[in-house]
Scaffold this motif. Structure first.
Motif, PDB file in Angstrom:
ATOM      1  N   ASP A 164      -8.302   7.865   3.362  1.00 41.70           N
ATOM      2  CA  ASP A 164      -8.024   8.484   2.069  1.00 41.70           C
ATOM      3  C   ASP A 164      -6.546   8.460   1.729  1.00 41.70           C
ATOM      4  O   ASP A 164      -6.180   8.511   0.569  1.00 41.70           O
ATOM      5  N   TYR A 184       0.843  -1.188   0.000  1.00 38.90           N
ATOM      6  CA  TYR A 184       0.000   0.000   0.000  1.00 38.90           C
ATOM      7  C   TYR A 184       0.880   1.240   0.000  1.00 38.90           C
ATOM      8  O   TYR A 184       1.886   1.292   0.719  1.00 38.90           O
ATOM      9  N   TRP A 190      -1.125  -0.388  -3.835  1.00 40.60           N
ATOM     10  CA  TRP A 190      -0.060  -0.089  -4.785  1.00 40.60           C
ATOM     11  C   TRP A 190       0.242  -1.308  -5.652  1.00 40.60           C
ATOM     12  O   TRP A 190       0.428  -1.192  -6.840  1.00 40.60           O
ATOM     13  N   ASN A 217      -3.577   3.751  -0.431  1.00 37.75           N
ATOM     14  CA  ASN A 217      -4.003   3.214  -1.722  1.00 37.75           C
ATOM     15  C   ASN A 217      -3.266   1.917  -2.009  1.00 37.75           C
ATOM     16  O   ASN A 217      -2.058   1.823  -1.773  1.00 37.75           O
ATOM     17  N   THR A 253       1.149   5.024   1.113  1.00 38.27           N
ATOM     18  CA  THR A 253       0.497   5.792   2.166  1.00 38.27           C
ATOM     19  C   THR A 253       1.175   7.139   2.362  1.00 38.27           C
ATOM     20  O   THR A 253       2.376   7.287   2.172  1.00 38.27           O
TER      21      THR A 253
END
Length: 181
Positions: free
Chosen positions: A162, A49, A167, A165, A51
């Motif tokens: 938020d 992820y 990756w 994400n 971040t």
């Protein structure tokens, strides 16, 4: 604090993060180094992820993930092995929550709890950090922590989703210590 008394294999969970250089390569190398330790077996790896930084925010985004391991090392011996891998991969501790090639945090070690100044288990701030909880959910054997809390409920209660994400998805082949994307 529960006294550590076992020499049997124990499940443990480790968070990994990197925001300097080839971030993915640092994560992969750290996992390989841990897996090649004779008393540590990497069983599962989370997805990776990307971040946003927390605390000191004037730095590049992190790649974060979590791994599930099985080990016969004591919690302190596992921590020492993790610190060795950080050092091997160029970790420098200049700024608290600052940029780093690699950060390894021991999150959980079986049912063991500790309030030692060198090692607090479960990790004292993991419940506040979605960049830890979301990858941890990918690899947990069970979703209930030793203190009885549900990881899913902690994720739902935490702020800042938020900034996280997916990756890259990762598939770990434990026998060979190889990644596939």
């Amino acid at each position: 604090m529960t006294e550590y008394t076992s020499d049997a294999d124990q499940p443990a969970y480790i968070a990994l993060g990197s925001n300097l250089g080839d971030r993915e390569a640092y994560l992969r190398r750290a996992i390989a180094e841990l897996h090649h330790h004779p008393l540590i077996r990497v069983d599962r790896c989370s997805s990776i992820y990307e971040t946003e930084p927390v605390g000191y925010t004037e730095q590049a985004a992190f790649l974060n993930m979590a791994i599930a391991v099985t080990t016969s090392l004591s919690p302190m011996e596992l921590l020492e092995a993790m610190l060795h891998v950080e050092q091997l991969l160029g970790r420098v501790r200049d700024v608290r929550w600052g940029p780093r090639t690699l950060d390894l945090d021991l999150l959980l070690y079986g049912e063991y709890t500790s309030n030692d100044e060198k090692l607090i288990l479960p990790h004292p701030r993991m419940h506040e950090r979605l960049f830890v909880l979301i990858p941890l959910l990918d690899v947990l054997h069970q979703e209930i922590l030793p203190d009885g809390r549900s990881v899913k409920s902690l994720v739902q209660a935490a702020d800042g989703r938020d900034g996280i994400n997916l990756w890259k998805s990762v598939h770990w082949h434990s026998e060979s210590g190889r990644f596939e994307s």
